[in-house]
Each structure stands twice: as structure tokens, then as C-alpha cells.
Design a protein around this motif. Structure first.
Motif, PDB file in Angstrom:
ATOM      1  N   ASN A  68     -83.999 -52.305 -31.086  1.00  0.00           N
ATOM      2  CA  ASN A  68     -82.636 -52.016 -31.531  1.00  0.00           C
ATOM      3  C   ASN A  68     -81.852 -53.262 -31.927  1.00  0.00           C
ATOM      4  O   ASN A  68     -80.894 -53.176 -32.674  1.00  0.00           O
ATOM      5  N   SER A  69     -82.268 -54.421 -31.425  1.00  0.00           N
ATOM      6  CA  SER A  69     -81.520 -55.618 -31.825  1.00  0.00           C
ATOM      7  C   SER A  69     -82.212 -56.363 -32.963  1.00  0.00           C
ATOM      8  O   SER A  69     -81.890 -57.505 -33.251  1.00  0.00           O
ATOM      9  N   MET A  70     -83.162 -55.683 -33.619  1.00  0.00           N
ATOM     10  CA  MET A  70     -83.841 -56.316 -34.760  1.00  0.00           C
ATOM     11  C   MET A  70     -83.054 -56.076 -36.038  1.00  0.00           C
ATOM     12  O   MET A  70     -82.230 -55.178 -36.099  1.00  0.00           O
ATOM     13  N   PRO A  71     -83.343 -56.879 -37.095  1.00  0.00           N
ATOM     14  CA  PRO A  71     -82.706 -56.622 -38.391  1.00  0.00           C
ATOM     15  C   PRO A  71     -83.061 -55.217 -38.891  1.00  0.00           C
ATOM     16  O   PRO A  71     -84.125 -54.683 -38.540  1.00  0.00           O
ATOM     17  N   PHE A  72     -82.169 -54.652 -39.696  1.00  0.00           N
ATOM     18  CA  PHE A  72     -82.306 -53.260 -40.113  1.00  0.00           C
ATOM     19  C   PHE A  72     -83.681 -52.937 -40.699  1.00  0.00           C
ATOM     20  O   PHE A  72     -84.289 -51.929 -40.346  1.00  0.00           O
TER      21      PHE A  72
END
Ligand code: ATP
Ligand code: MG
Lengths: 448, 241
Positions: free
Chosen positions: A371-375
Motif C-alpha cells: 500500500n505504500s508503493m508507487p501507484f
């Protein structure tokens, strides 16, 4: 009876000596891997600064923080206006801190007047994966450095010791541990919380991964071997329905995969304890256990529900459903791929995409929080249906309910499509007429 | 009538019919053989009757049951020995027979009876206790053949029944097929490239080429009609037209 007959045959074919040996070899390998990884992670963790917020403006406190480097702790001073434990969660989030040691305003007053001083440790748990795994070895090192400093300081000041004073020297300070998650803060050691979360959050995906990996590989081999050894036509012209044949194969694959996963999990239990064993366990009790003030002891599970990271029965049921659907997707994709196989080589080729689709998201989610990765990275990972199984518990625990539900819906649609094609293939001529070169068309369809 | 084929058609690719509207019957207790050059459509016809693939057009009835509408009823009445079939390599011969018998019956005593028949018929003796991956091609064929008749199906469908067998074994199989049909009233649908075998064993033959059934009749009638001395000559005359 016919089903039983089929199932017995399938099991005896899957549970060969080689299969059983490989189960145990893998189990042993995992145990060893855990030990080595454990030592590397410990090595990495030690060369960092620890963030300290000093609310005590006295010379004593500032001298102490300066001297801590002599005790092996490199302090990085942080400034926050109006800090309190109620706003701790926001502070950690805004300042992008994982761990914060707080020296309260009355620290020097207590220390200098011969009372036990307090130190607070705040830890932010943001998600799952080894990278966001709580590392409080820094904080505990910092706390014991402060303790040593206080002890040395006391010893140099005092000549004749009273009973209270000697007690103080043994235990000059109390540590209070706080954990923040989901914007809330609770009084509980982060190491214990993350220990519990880790075990649920890593062991569960690990079990799912093994199950998925083994079961889909087995079901694929079960189908392709019948084609390659030219036994499928005989079988399907006998009075046993194709659905019975399929369910027997799938049941056998799941049973054997469960057995496999079980032995794997035993190995993994050692893997995890080898990896986290030393580090986190000692943190809970930084000083001698005999004098610990038990009034500060907390019910870890109560804290978990306060933070909203425990899973209710309803959420657990959702996770169960999610895992079931994932397994069903794995099996139906394997069925489709198995039907294309015409020889051992094409089986190997066909099995690759499925193996990667189960393995890559598993590896990534083990180390990182999706969830905290780039889109783009997030989107790519979530397009792979298996990712949702690995992130299910984390998403529910850390309040990403929308992501979880969306994933579930996506998986159900995905399953409907793959099931449609699997059933179509197995109830029509396609099973006998499909071959690898014609693969691109049908497979492209089934993957969307 | 045990098998009734009506205008059976199969096309794998649009526009090309591998089997093109063929019709024939097999009576109870009769041995019927499909002969024809490679690629004539024999195996395709047989696979449709064995309910493995569905016809593009036409119908067939086994013991009165439609292969399209009630394939499971059809499968109760038939056994099918595919051309180039294999057996589960990791199983012992005897376990394979028991496994296959278990697909045709749920009754323990009946299963034992089927297995016993197959054991007597296949002539593999002690070798049945060995794993199938140690068998020769001919041994596997004998195992599969005994499997195909062990439960006395109404119709046994044997695609190139004796392929891979030596002269003695092939002869033995032919005798068995003949005996099962005459004494036990079993019907057979065979395909073969061996004209001697067909002439010896079959009551009637159908000659196929390019998906069409060119001739159907008893061997005697066909020889007379084409003024031929044996089946091979009939075959040559019919197919080379
Ligand atoms: N799975 C398939 N896909 C496409 N075409 C096929 C397939 N199986 C068979 N055919 C084609 O159908 C035709 C009939 O083949 P079939 O196997 O029925 O012949 P056959 O009479 O059994 O030949 P043989 O004596 O060589 O066994 C051939 O032209 C063949 O290429
Ligand atoms: Mg053929």
C-alpha cells in the motif's frame, strides 16, 4: 465409491517417495535459511541514529544525551511542540519516524533527587512486510545506554549507599513503551505487538503460498500426465463423469498440498524464530526481571484491539473466504494450463507463468508494504490475483478495508472467468484438440 | 441394434470435415471393423462414439442412448481402447486392473470378478505384480485389451486393437474377440490396418476414405461385388476410386 476409487489413485500417484523426500528437504532448507537471514538482519539493524525528543530543558538531560555516544548510542535530537501521548501517532506520522524515545520534562528532577526516572518509547506500526517490521533494538539500546549513564552518574555521586539508593543503582529508570497504529496510540511494547502480527501476517501468507504453489503444480501435473501418458481418453470414456475426475484430482492435490504446507510450516516456524529470536525477545525486559514494575505491564491483546489491528471473527471469516477463492483461482488456472500440455516440456513451459504469479507477489509482500508503493507498482501487483491473498490480513488490520473488499470482488470476477474457461475446456472437445501453439488466444482470454 | 450411426459429421477446422455424414449399424453380438487409409477418419468416428468429442452434426445411439444427449448412459455400455493408449506407469499391472474395474462397478465381488477375468486373459502372470513402467509396449497393450473386455461391455471399441503385438499374441487376441462375441454376445467396433486380421475376425466391415464411408457389408458380399479374391483387393479397388 467411484470418487473414492479415483481419489485413492490420485493420492497414490502424487505421494511418491520423491515427493515426500523433497518435502523434508525443503523444510530443512528453510530452517537453515532462517538462521542465516536472521544474522544478516541483525547486522544491518545496528548502524543507525535513534530519534530522541527531549522535553527536559535542564543541563543534566542535555549533558546526558551528549554523553550517550560513549555508551554506543548515536542520538538524533527531534523537536516537537506540544507533544503528548495522545498526539504521538500524528507526530510519528508527520515526522516520518518509526521509533521515538521521549525524555519527559521531569526527567532530571527525578534523577537528580534520587528517584526512578521515566523514559517513553513510541513505535509506529504502519503495515506488514519485513521492511515495516518493528525494529526496536535501537530504542532498547538507547534506553540501556541512558540507564548505564544514570548508574555511573549515581555511583560517582554517592559514597555510602542506602537501601533505596542501591535499588536505584540497579534500576535507575523505568521505561514506558507505546505503540501507534491506525492513528491511535496504546501503551504496549511494539515488539510484542509486531511479534504477534508478524506471526499471523507472515505465517499465514507463507502457508497460503505453499498451498497455492503445491496444489496448482500438482493439479497441473495430474492433468498433463494423463494427457502425456495417454490415459486420459480411457479414463474419460469410462462411466465416471468428468466433474468427478476433476474434483477427485483437485481434492487429492489440495490434500497433498496441505500435507506439504504443514511440513513447510514446521520448517518456517524455525525460520521465523531463527530470524527474530534473539533480537526482539530481550527488548521487552531491558533490565533485570526481578525488579520490573508490573503495574505497567499491559495486556497486549487489549492494546491490539485498541489500535484496531486485531482481527474480529467477521474479519477472520473474510480472510478465510479470500484464501478459499485464491486457492480456487490457482486450481482453475492450473487446470486450464494443464489442458494445454502435450508433453513434459510444454508442461514445464506452461507452469512457469503460474509459478511466477504466485511467487513474485509473495516475495514482495514479505518484504514490503504494497500500500505504500508507487501507484504503478501497486496496480501491477494487485492485478495479479494472488497478491490479494498475501495482503489480506495486513489490509484488514491496518484499515485498508476498501483495498481488501475491492481485491475480493476482483478475485471473485477473476475466478468466475477462469472457472468458465476451465469448465468449458473440460466439458468440450477442447481438452483433446487444444495444443500449445494455439495457446496465445485462449490464454490471453483466461487471464483477464 | 447395439450401435446406430446416423449422418455423423465432425469438422476440426471450419470447412474441412474429418468425418462427413457417415451412417452404419452394428447388431448385437456382431464384430464390425472400420478400415481405411491413414487420416480417413476412423479414430475421429470412434472418439465421437466413445463420447470424448462431440459431433458437429449427426447422431449415434449406443444401446438406444444418444451420444450427444446422454453420454453418461453411453459410457455405461461401452469400453474404449484408444490407439496408442497408455496406462498409469507408477501402478502395478494388477492395481491398474483393479482401479479400472472400480470405475465400472461399486460392488466388491463384481470388481474381483472383473479383475480375475482380466488376469486370466492378459497372460502376464507374475509380471502383473510389477510396475507398468517396466512393461514392454506389447505387454501394456495386452493389459489394456484385457481391461477393455473384463466387464463384458455391450460394445467394446478397439482402435487398432492388436497394434504392437507379435503374431502369436495377435492371433490369441483375435480368437478371444471372436469367442467373446460368439459365446457371450459381446459386440465390437474395431479399426485396423491389418486386412488378414479383419478378414479373420469381422462379420462386417465399413471402408472409409477422406471422411466418407464408401462401402459397408459382409466380407463375402464385398468380395463378390468387386470381384476380388480377398479383402485387401476390395480395399484397393474401393479406396483408389
Ligand atoms: N485434434 C485434431 N485437430 C485437428 N485435426 C485433426 C485432429 N485429429 C484428427 N484430425 C484430422 O482428422 C482427419 C482424420 O483423422 P483420424 O485420426 O480420424 O484418422 P484415422 O482414420 O484414424 O487415421 P490413422 O489410420 O492414421 O489412425 C485427419 O485429416 C486428421 O488430420
Ligand atoms: Mg486412427
Amino acid at each position: 465409491m467411484r470418487f473414492g476409487n479415483m481419489l485413492k489413485k490420485e493420492l497414490s500417484q502424487l505421494l511418491t517417495k520423491q515427493a515426500i523426500i523433497s518435502m523434508f528437504v525443503t523444510c530443512g532448507l528453510l530452517m537453515m535459511l532462517g538462521k542465516t537471514m536472521g544474522s544478516t538482519i541483525e547486522g544491518i539493524a545496528t548502524n543507525n541514529d535513534i530519534n530522541v525528543l527531549c522535553l527536559d530543558s535542564s543541563q543534566f538531560a542535555s549533558d546526558m544525551l551528549d554523553k550517550l555516544s560513549d555508551y554506543g548510542t548515536n542520538v538524533k535530537r527531534i523537536d516537537v511542540q506540544g507533544f503528548s501521548s495522545d498526539t504521538a501517532a500524528q507526530t510519528l506520522h508527520e515526522k516520518d519516524l518509526k521509533v521515538l524515545v521521549v525524555i519527559p520534562a521531569d526527567f532530571s528532577e527525578k534523577a537528580e533527587s534520587g528517584k526512578q526516572a521515566d523514559v517513553e518509547v513510541y513505535t509506529l506500526m504502519s503495515g506488514t512486510g519485513l521492511a515495516s517490521m518493528v525494529d526496536d533494538s535501537l530504542a532498547s539500546d538507547c534506553v540501556s545506554s541512558i540507564e548505564s549513564y544514570l548508574r555511573d552518574n549515581a555511583e560517582s555521586n554517592i559514597v555510602g549507599l542506602t537501601e533505596d539508593q542501591s535499588k536505584l543503582i540497579r534500576k535507575p529508570m523505568l521505561m514506558a513503551e507505546f505503540t501507534s497504529a491506525n492513528g491511535r496510540t496504546a501503551k504496549a511494547p511494539a515488539s510484542e505487538l509486531s511479534g504477534i502480527l508478524m506471526s499471523v501476517n507472515m505465517i499465514a501468507p507463507m502457508a497460503v503460498f505453499f498451498l497455492l504453489f503445491m496444489a496448482s503444480q500438482m493439479i497441473m501435473t495430474a492433468i498433463s500426465t494423463e494427457k502425456i501418458d495417454k490415459t486420459l481418453e480411457t479414463l474419460l470414456s469410462s462411466p465416471v463423469s468428468r466433474i468427478t475426475v476433476l474434483t477427485a484430482k483437485m481434492t487429492a492435490a489440495v490434500i497433498v498440498a496441505l500435507l506439504n504446507s504443514l511440513t513447510m510450516m514446521v520448517g518456517f516456524a524455525f525460520y521465523i524464530s531463527g530470524m527474530t529470536g534473539g533480537g526482539t525477545m530481550t527488548v521487552n525486559m531491558p533490565t533485570g526481571t526481578d525488579e520490573v514494575d508490573l503495574s505497567g505491564a499491559v495486556d497486549v491483546f487489549k492494546a491490539m484491539s485498541e489500535l484496531g489491528i486485531s482481527l474480529s471473527a467477521g474479519k477472520l471469516a473474510l480472510v478465510g473466504l479470500e484464501l478459499f477463492i485464491t486457492l480456487a483461482i490457482g486450481l482453475s488456472v492450473a487446470l486450464i494450463l494443464g489442458a494445454f500440455a502435450s508433453d513434459a516440456q510444454s508442461t514445464q513451459t506452461l507452469i512457469m507463468p503460474l509459478m511466477f504469479a504466485t511467487m513474485i507477489p509473495f516475495m514482495i509482500t514479505m518484504f514490503m508494504d504494497v500500500n505504500s508503493m508507487p501507484f504503478i507498482a501497486k496496480a501491477i501487483l494487485y492485478i495479479i490475483p494472488f497478491t490479494h491473498a498475501y495482503t489480506a490480513i495486513g489490509n484488514l488490520a491496518f484499515g485498508h478495508t476498501g483495498v481488501f473488499i475491492g481485491g475480493l470482488v476482483y478475485q471473485i470476477l477473476f475466478l468466475a472467468v477462469t472457472m468458465f474457461f476451465a469448465v468449458r475446456i473440460f466439458t468440450t472437445d477442447l481438452l483433446f484438440t487444444m495444443k500449445l501453439p494455439g495457446m496465445s488466444k485462449t490464454q490471453a482470454k483466461s487471464q483477464n | 441394434m447395439i450401435l446406430e450411426v446416423k449422418g455423423l459429421t465432425k469438422s476440426y477446422k471450419k470447412g474441412i470435415n474429418a468425418v462427413d455424414g457417415i451412417s452404419f449399424d452394428i447388431n448385437e453380438g456382431e464384430i464390425f471393423a472400420l478400415i481405411g487409409p491413414n487420416g480417413a477418419g476412423k479414430t475421429t468416428t470412434i472418439r465421437m462414439i466413445a463420447t470424448l468429442i462431440t459431433p458437429t452434426a449427426g447422431e449415434a445411439f449406443v444401446n438406444g442412448h444418444s451420444i450427444v444427449k446422454s453420454p453418461s448412459k453411453v459410457r455405461e455400455a461401452i469400453t474404449y481402447l484408444p490407439d496408442e493408449a497408455g496406462a498409469y506407469k507408477t501402478m502395478k499391472g494388477i492395481d491398474y486392473l483393479r482401479f479400472m474395474a472400480g470405475l465400472f462397478s461399486s460392488d466388491k465381488a463384481e470388481i474381483d470378478k472383473y479383475v480375475e477375468r482380466a488376469v486370466n486373459m492378459c497372460g502376464l502372470g507374475n509380471r502383473l505384480e510389477e510396475k507398468i513402467n517396466s512393461y514392454s509396449r506389447g505387454m501394456i497393450r495386452k493389459l489394456l485389451l484385457s481391461r477393455a473386455v473384463m466387464n463384458r461391455p455391450k460394445l467394446a471399441i478397439l482402435d487398432e486393437a492388436t497394434s504392437g503385438l507379435d503374431v502369436i499374441n495377435a492371433l490369441d487376441i483375435r480368437k478371444t474377440i471372436k469367442r467373446l462375441s460368439k459365446e457371450e454376445g459381446m459386440s465390437f467396433l474395431l479399426s485396423s490396418h491389418n486386412m488378414l486380421e479383419i478378414e479373420y475376425v469381422s462379420d462386417r466391415v465399413g471402408i472409409m476414405a477422406n471422411g466418407h464411408l464408401l462401402e459397408v457389408g459382409s466380407i463375402g458380399d464385398l468380395k463378390e461385388k468387386h470381384g476380388a479374391a480377398n479383402l485387401e483387393e476390395v480395399f484397393e479397388k474401393v479406396v483408389s476410386v
